[in-house]
Design an enzyme around this catalytic site. Structure first.
Site, short mmCIF file in Angstrom:
data_model
loop_
_atom_site.label_atom_id
_atom_site.label_comp_id
_atom_site.label_asym_id
_atom_site.label_seq_id
_atom_site.Cartn_x
_atom_site.Cartn_y
_atom_site.Cartn_z
CB SER A 98 -31.01 -90.82 -70.10
OG SER A 98 -29.78 -90.55 -69.44
CB SER A 99 -33.41 -87.90 -66.06
OG SER A 99 -33.16 -88.67 -64.89
#
Length: 391
Positions: A98-99
């Site tokens: 996730s980013s």
């Protein structure tokens, strides 16, 4: 909304000036950018990508507030979760899951979405919640629904959005199915790389609405941003690609790592050897070279891996995903490249033919390619939908 210090406002404003000067931040998105800083949605410990070092680095807001803020206001991607949440500690994990995307990428995709005040928007992949907050600023509170497959990520984003006062509904669920309760939507935007577009996204978008998503093939990790318009009868969506990107892949469509030893078995007698005059630079180009995208479109169910260059040589491997076919081309300085192939498919022959096709078409960039999605599947095309093939 959350208050911000002068230092935070200064760095954020400078980022906005740079994005505007580069033509990425359009004037109509400038108010949202000014009022919704990325820093308000980033975690206390994060892993921005350091361009100089070429790797992700850990930075803590408590331990290094100036460094943390500088990365928050930089045009770099920031990893916020590793290994689907199984990771602990400050060192980077194995796989980023996730980013927060680069601001330049975020605003290019938002420009493609052509969203207006009052539009109903479905976002697939909430991540930090920053993108959803930008959309809510533009459309108005209550008009954005964001779906996130990871429960912990959804909870953090929901908290950040609530603290910011963004008025976004965050749903913990599989975005692959969309969110039919809120349909029809005027716009759908996807923030994960997709290999096969679920028709649910088209079905849940009104005729004439837009679906914007990073789409690519099994050939590599690169994606192109597809901007699809839903047909009047709602039975399909089609449109051109607008440029290259690279996103983490939709969890339902992640490819398992290729196990080299399961492919390359047996002795030399089981491999066909040849040479090619195709050069390394011609085939590979830069990271987002359009020929890589084009070859992936023409060579289905094939993954390629570019090995490190050593002693003037670089091997590039090709693996069939439906059988154990494989090929390897060894590029060497000052000499013709050597080729080995094995299995039911002659993968190098397919790859070279795809490259020659791309070359013969004038070396088209991403913007000449398009995608059509229907309930029966998806097709890529060059210049117009009547020049299509299944992908």
């Amino acid at each position: 909304m959350t208050a911000h210090t002068p230092r935070e406002r200064s760095g954020h404003a400078e980022l906005g000036r740079r994005l505007a000067a580069a033509g990425v931040l359009a004037p109509d998105w400038a108010p949202a950018f000014a009022d919704v800083p990325r820093a308000a949605f980033l975690p206390e410990v994060m892993w921005p990508f350091d361009m100089a070092a070429g790797t992700s680095v850990a930075v803590s807001r408590e331990g290094d507030p100036a460094g943390w803020q500088a990365y928050a206001d930089a045009d770099v991607p920031v990893v916020t979760q590793w290994d689907d949440g199984a990771h602990s500690g400050r060192e980077p994990g194995r796989v980023s899951t996730s980013s927060a995307s680069m601001p330049s990428v975020v605003f290019r995709m938002l420009a493609d979405l052509d969203v207006r005040a009052g539009d109903r928007v479905l976002e697939v992949g909430t991540g930090t919640g920053w993108n959803a907050a930008l959309l809510a600023h533009r459309t108005g509170a209550g008009n954005v629904v964001s779906v996130e497959v990871d429960g912990a990520v959804a909870a953090r984003a929901r908290g950040a959005l609530e603290r910011f006062g963004a008025g976004v509904r965050v749903v913990h669920g599989d975005g692959y199915e969309g969110h039919p309760e809120g349909a029809p939507y005027d716009r759908v935007i996807v923030t994960a790389g997709v290999r096969r577009v679920p028709f649910a996204w088209v079905r849940q978008t009104r005729p004439g609405g837009l679906v914007v998503l990073p789409w690519g093939t099994d050939y590599g990790n690169g994606d192109g941003v597809a901007r699809l318009t839903v047909a009047r009868d709602g039975r399909s969506a089609a449109g051109f690609f607008t440029g290259p990107v690279e996103f983490m892949k939709l969890r339902a469509q992640r490819l398992a790592p290729v196990v080299h030893g399961e492919y390359v078995t047996g002795g030399p007698e089981e491999r066909d050897a040849s040479t090619t005059e195709l050069t390394e630079n011609a085939l590979l180009g830069e990271r987002f070279a359009p020929q890589r995208f084009a070859v992936g479109l023409r060579v289905p169910r094939c993954q390629h891996v570019v090995a490190e260059r050593r002693d003037g040589s670089r091997p590039v491997w090709f693996y069939g995903l439906d059988d154990r076919s494989w090929a390897c081309v060894l590029f060497r300085d000052g000499a013709s490249a050597r080729v080995w192939q094995s299995g039911p498919r002659r993968l190098w022959d397919e790859v070279e033919a795809a490259y020659r096709w791309w070359e013969g078409e004038g070396g088209p960039g991403y913007e000449r390619f398009g995608l059509t999605v229907s309930a029966d599947g998806q097709a890529a095309w060059l210049d117009a939908p009547d020049r299509s093939w299944p992908v």
